[in-house]
Design an enzyme around this catalytic site. Structure first.
Site, short mmCIF file in Angstrom:
data_model
loop_
_atom_site.label_atom_id
_atom_site.label_comp_id
_atom_site.label_asym_id
_atom_site.label_seq_id
_atom_site.Cartn_x
_atom_site.Cartn_y
_atom_site.Cartn_z
N HIS A 266 0.83 -1.21 0.00
CA HIS A 266 0.00 0.00 0.00
C HIS A 266 0.87 1.26 0.00
O HIS A 266 0.71 2.15 -0.84
CB HIS A 266 -0.90 -0.02 1.24
N GLU A 267 1.82 1.30 0.91
CA GLU A 267 2.68 2.49 1.01
C GLU A 267 3.58 2.61 -0.21
O GLU A 267 3.90 3.72 -0.64
CB GLU A 267 3.50 2.47 2.31
N HIS A 270 1.79 4.69 -2.69
CA HIS A 270 1.91 6.12 -2.39
C HIS A 270 3.29 6.64 -2.79
O HIS A 270 3.42 7.70 -3.40
CB HIS A 270 1.74 6.37 -0.88
N GLU A 296 -4.69 7.89 -2.76
CA GLU A 296 -5.22 6.62 -2.26
C GLU A 296 -5.55 5.67 -3.42
O GLU A 296 -5.46 4.46 -3.27
CB GLU A 296 -6.45 6.89 -1.39
MG MG Z 1 -3.10 5.34 2.28
#
Ligand code: MG
Length: 498
Positions: A266-267, A270, A296
């Site tokens: 997830h990171e 980003h 996101e």
């Molecule tokens: Mg996030």
């Protein structure tokens, strides 16, 4: 050269000062959440306050405001130049509209509310938090009045977190998914193809090995360790400090290795956004991701559409086993079901990708009704519990697993939640569009063609930074927000037998 206009160039020369302060604040923030000694805090707090004050004073100084306003009158600016002016005018305007005393009062209330929320959550007693939350909503309504709005006052607050977002957009998005999701959840849970829990959740791992596995996955994705790092923190986060310095963290516990792995992925999503912004934009206000929602969409794209896919899990299964020896007892299929449990649950941050948006819908409804004064704060617990029952068929036993679970309200973040849903829904639209250009995502994952995926994201989204406003960027990439690809993705994935 990207920036040619003389007046814009003057703005950017002045902006370097603001950029520098922000850079320092980002580095300080990262340090607070990673390696700062436990006892430090009082000096750090003062320093942050002072730096923020220098920032605000300069942002609002005649010299800077005039330079930006002069540049905004220029004709024939290119898209990057327009982006710089758009971002700065927006920030200046917000500060111009909110009186200094109001900002001070708000931050004082938030400081007290955060402490009260912690106490209330621990004791699972909403009443301890209620007076503070009343104050926060009262001030948030006031904030909306200062900022100005068309239609609902909640629009003013949404716009603070997602530039240009309105209730109309969010209502439409949720209307599209509310009923279909309820039906889908019922079908999935009654079919029992997907499981609610898995023995792998209990398997314990060695932290050092988990760290190595996270690094290994990042290498497979091509995370550039010369320009980026991974560290450890209480809650995973990404800090884009500079164009060649982007840092992510992951979290570690004793068991349930997917939590650490999927957080890392997830990171990574980003971080990749920040890393792939055009280097020509450095030192400018557009050298960062444009909004929370779009950011996101990038993290969820990697976490859900790649990290939880059959193809990713099957290609990485042997690697997983090297670091997590307990996996020898399990087949690839087990890992897939373990990564994709579906269970209506009470806690948002633990929700799966099917039920997640229900949690956001509930929060959105309550926030909007409070700002529009259709309900009052002391009704929150009962409305929360009724809505949970309606949306997911479960009821919290107490407030700490109900309306006290999130930190956002105590921090004054009213209007933040919808950006999470925008991210999830947009990720599926992006996938569809990407597939038209470079072929099926599943195939690309199977071939480990992550370079192709990254290049497409760079070309279509990342390289622009904040050049285009979120809606404009969405328009350029996928048209407009549309929940159908997301619903189709869920149906295809979860109504199928392995
Ligand atoms: Mg996030």
């Amino acid at each position: 050269m990207v920036f040619k206009n003389k007046k814009v160039k003057k703005v950017l020369r002045l902006y370097k000062k603001l950029f520098s302060i922000e850079y320092a604040l980002r580095l300080i923030d990262w340090d607070i959440h990673t390696y700062m000694p436990e006892e430090e805090g009082s000096e750090r707090g003062v320093i942050i306050g002072e730096l923020e004050k220098i920032y605000k004073d300069f942002l609002q100084s005649k010299e800077f405001v005039n330079a930006v306003k002069e540049a905004s009158k220029e004709k024939n600016l290119n898209d990057y130049e327009k982006g710089v002016i758009r971002v700065l005018l927006r920030e200046i305007e917000i500060y111009e509209k909110l009186p200094k005393e109001f900002i001070e009062e708000f931050s004082k209330v938030v400081t007290e509310a955060s402490k009260a929320w912690e106490r209330a959550k621990k004791k699972s007693n909403f009443e301890l938090f209620q007076p503070y939350l009343e104050k926060i909503f009262e001030l948030s309504r006031k904030k909306a009045e200062y900022l100005g709005y068309k239609g609902s006052p909640y629009n003013a607050l949404l716009n603070l977190f997602e530039e240009g977002l309105t209730c109309k957009d969010v209502d439409k998005m949720f209307k599209e998914i509310r009923l279909p999701l309820r039906k889908l959840i019922r079908k999935i849970t009654s079919s029992k193809n997907f499981k609610e829990s898995h023995p792998l959740e209990m398997e314990e791992y060695k932290k050092e090995k988990m760290k190595e596995l996270n690094k290994k996955i990042l290498e497979v994705f091509g995370y550039d360790f010369r320009r980026a790092r991974i560290d450890e923190s209480m809650h995973p986060f990404t800090e884009g400090i500079g164009s060649d310095d982007v840092r992510i963290t992951s979290w570690y516990s004793k068991a349930n290795f997917k939590e650490s792995l999927l957080a890392t992925i997830h990171e990574f999503g980003h971080a990749l956004y920040e890393l792939q912004i055009d280097q020509k934009l450095i030192f400018t206000p557009i050298a960062t991701g444009v909004s929370l929602g779009i950011h996101e969409s990038q993290s969820r794209f990697w976490e859900n559409l790649i990290g939880r896919s059959k193809e990713f899990i099957s290609t990485m299964y042997q690697t997983f086993k090297e670091y997590m020896p307990f996996l020898r007892k399990y087949e690839v299929k087990d890992v897939y079901f373990y990564f994709n449990l579906v269970k209506p649950s009470l806690i948002r941050v633990k929700a799966d990708e099917v039920t997640y948006n229900m949690h956001i819908m509930l929060r959105y409804k309550i926030e909007k009704d409070l700002i529009e004064e259709n309900i009052v704060v002391n009704e929150i617990p009962s409305i929360w519990n009724d809505e949970m029952e309606k949306l997911l068929g479960i009821t919290p036993k107490n407030d700490s697993e109900g309306c006290l679970q999130d930190v956002h309200w105590s921090e004054g973040g009213i209007g933040y939640f919808p950006t999470y849903s925008i991210g999830t829904i947009l990720a599926s639209q992006i996938k569809l569009k990407m597939e038209k250009d470079i072929g099926k995502l599943n195939e690309l994952i199977l071939q480990q063609e992550y370079g192709k995926i990254k290049n497409w994201l760079e070309e279509k989204i990342h390289r622009y930074g904040s050049t285009y406003a979120p809606k404009e960027l969405i328009k350029r990439v996928v048209g407009r927000i549309n929940a159908r690809p997301f619903l189709n993705y869920l149906k295809k994935k979860y109504l199928q037998i392995y």
